[in-house]
Write a protein that holds these residues in place. Structure first.
Motif, PDB file in Angstrom:
ATOM      1  N   ARG A 158       0.672  -1.036   0.067  1.00 42.89           N
ATOM      2  CA  ARG A 158      -0.158   0.133  -0.006  1.00 42.89           C
ATOM      3  C   ARG A 158       1.248   1.055   0.002  1.00 42.89           C
ATOM      4  O   ARG A 158       0.159   2.395  -0.422  1.00 42.89           O
ATOM      5  N   SER A 159       2.303   0.782   0.283  1.00 41.50           N
ATOM      6  CA  SER A 159       2.695   1.729   0.382  1.00 41.50           C
ATOM      7  C   SER A 159       3.383   2.566  -1.048  1.00 41.50           C
ATOM      8  O   SER A 159       4.374   3.662  -0.802  1.00 41.50           O
TER       9      SER A 159
ATOM     10  N   ASN B 297      -0.201   3.795  -5.329  1.00 42.22           N
ATOM     11  CA  ASN B 297      -1.317   3.887  -4.200  1.00 42.22           C
ATOM     12  C   ASN B 297      -1.145   4.857  -3.209  1.00 42.22           C
ATOM     13  O   ASN B 297      -2.327   5.711  -2.999  1.00 42.22           O
ATOM     14  N   VAL B 298       0.232   5.713  -2.743  1.00 40.15           N
ATOM     15  CA  VAL B 298       0.142   7.189  -2.267  1.00 40.15           C
ATOM     16  C   VAL B 298      -0.707   7.793  -2.707  1.00 40.15           C
ATOM     17  O   VAL B 298      -1.061   8.305  -2.557  1.00 40.15           O
TER      18      VAL B 298
ATOM     19  N   GLU C 259      -4.667   7.459  -2.978  1.00 33.20           N
ATOM     20  CA  GLU C 259      -4.740   8.185  -1.653  1.00 33.20           C
ATOM     21  C   GLU C 259      -4.835  10.106  -1.602  1.00 33.20           C
ATOM     22  O   GLU C 259      -5.907  10.683  -0.941  1.00 33.20           O
ATOM     23  N   GLN C 260      -3.888  10.196  -1.726  1.00 34.80           N
ATOM     24  CA  GLN C 260      -3.652  11.725  -1.888  1.00 34.80           C
ATOM     25  C   GLN C 260      -4.390  11.902  -2.600  1.00 34.80           C
ATOM     26  O   GLN C 260      -4.962  12.992  -1.830  1.00 34.80           O
TER      27      GLN C 260
END
Length: 326
Positions: A41-42, A46-47, A50-51
């Motif tokens: 997820r990191s 993905n970041v 989500e951001q």
């Protein structure tokens, strides 16, 4: 007595906390479903996704929940993972990466909206959407035509290292059409290529390279693969250890030590996918949202790697670079 009762009632009303109509109803929690083949997820993709959702006003745990299922590199588990997201009744499914992801999502549901992030296949040619302008059905999103870029990458590699004698092409099942494009471009460039197909992850890169029998004058070309991205540090180190110039599809691998990359921003595609998710959660139908393609491509060169390889990058190539790592 009645007068005292009325006064007490009015005082009670005045002291009661005021509540706005918005506060009276709790915010709705939206559930977004995703499946990760091999990246945590990191990971930057993905970041970025989500951001962008946070920038659009969604708050994790209050108005947003992301159901992220990991396959631990087992590509055959895509169908069961997508079916699990359907059982969880997510509001939107994000199908990112290779075709098998979207194929499994489509087989799992024709009702839940699907936002694709197609980085290695053509969803129109394969029949997932009717057209870019009018996708129809429950699928929309963003896609990148990687095969069209493969020939350009090989050409740029040849211009960067004019004296290369052979290109060793690393590819897996995800990049099969990209290898075909590389083979076609190699004929035009009159540049011999050596095919190195990786199977059964986790891949043994040193053994695969050894089987290709690298020699002075060789260079490496990598197709798009989530496994190659995950293994970007050892791949960059492998190329450097064998003193082989390397061309990749993503800038993050050049930042890890690869020589050169040409492509679009994959995190940027994930951010764009978040915009689609936002529109759908606000009521838009996937059928009415045109599919988009990235229009910006970047050339990234690592001069530290070039120096370690004893290469001098031509000024004509440096002038084209969007980013130079020194």
């Amino acid at each position: 007595m009645i007068r005292r009762f009325v006064i007490a009632l009015l005082v009670g009303i005045a002291l009661a906390p005021l509540r706005s109509p918005e506060a009276a109803e709790p915010a709705k929690m939206f559930h977004v479903g995703m499946v990760n083949l091999s990246l945590p997820r990191s990971a930057p993709f993905n970041v970025a996704f989500e951001q962008r959702l946070h920038e659009l006003g969604y708050v994790e745990g209050e108005t947003l929940a992301i159901d992220l299922l990991s396959l631990d590199g087992k590509i055959e588990r895509y169908p069961e993972a997508m079916e699990e997201l359907v059982r969880r009744k997510v509001d939107v499914i994000v199908a990112a990466g290779q075709e098998v992801s979207l194929k499994a999502a489509k087989q799992a549901t024709s009702a839940i909206p699907i936002v694709m992030i197609a980085v290695s296949y053509d969803p129109v040619a394969l029949g997932y959407v009717a057209s870019l302008a009018r996708p129809g059905g429950n699928i929309t999103g963003v896609f990148l035509m990687q095969p069209e870029l493969t020939g350009k990458r090989l050409e740029l590699l040849r211009q960067t290292v004019p004296n290369i004698a052979r290109a060793i092409v690393f590819w897996d099942a995800i990049g099969a059409d990209q290898f075909d494009a590389a083979a076609t471009a190699a004929q035009t460039l009159r540049l011999p290529i050596k095919s190195v197909e990786l199977r059964d992850p986790p891949f043994d890169y040193p053994r695969a390279l050894e089987a290709a029998q690298p020699r002075p004058g060789d260079a490496l070309l990598f197709t798009t693969s989530s496994f190659f991205f995950r293994d970007r540090d050892p791949l960059a180190e492998l190329a450097l250890r064998h003193r082989l110039p390397s061309m990749f599809t993503q800038r993050e691998i050049v930042e890890a030590g690869g020589l050169i990359s040409y492509g679009t921003s994959i995190p940027g595609m994930f951010r764009l996918a978040a915009d689609y998710v936002d529109k759908i959660l606000k009521g838009a139908a996937p059928a009415d949202l045109p599919v988009q393609q990235p229009m910006t491509f970047e050339l990234v060169i690592n001069l530290k790697t070039a120096k370690a390889l004893g290469l001098t990058i031509p000024q004509s190539i440096l002038g084209l670079a969007d980013k130079v790592i020194e």
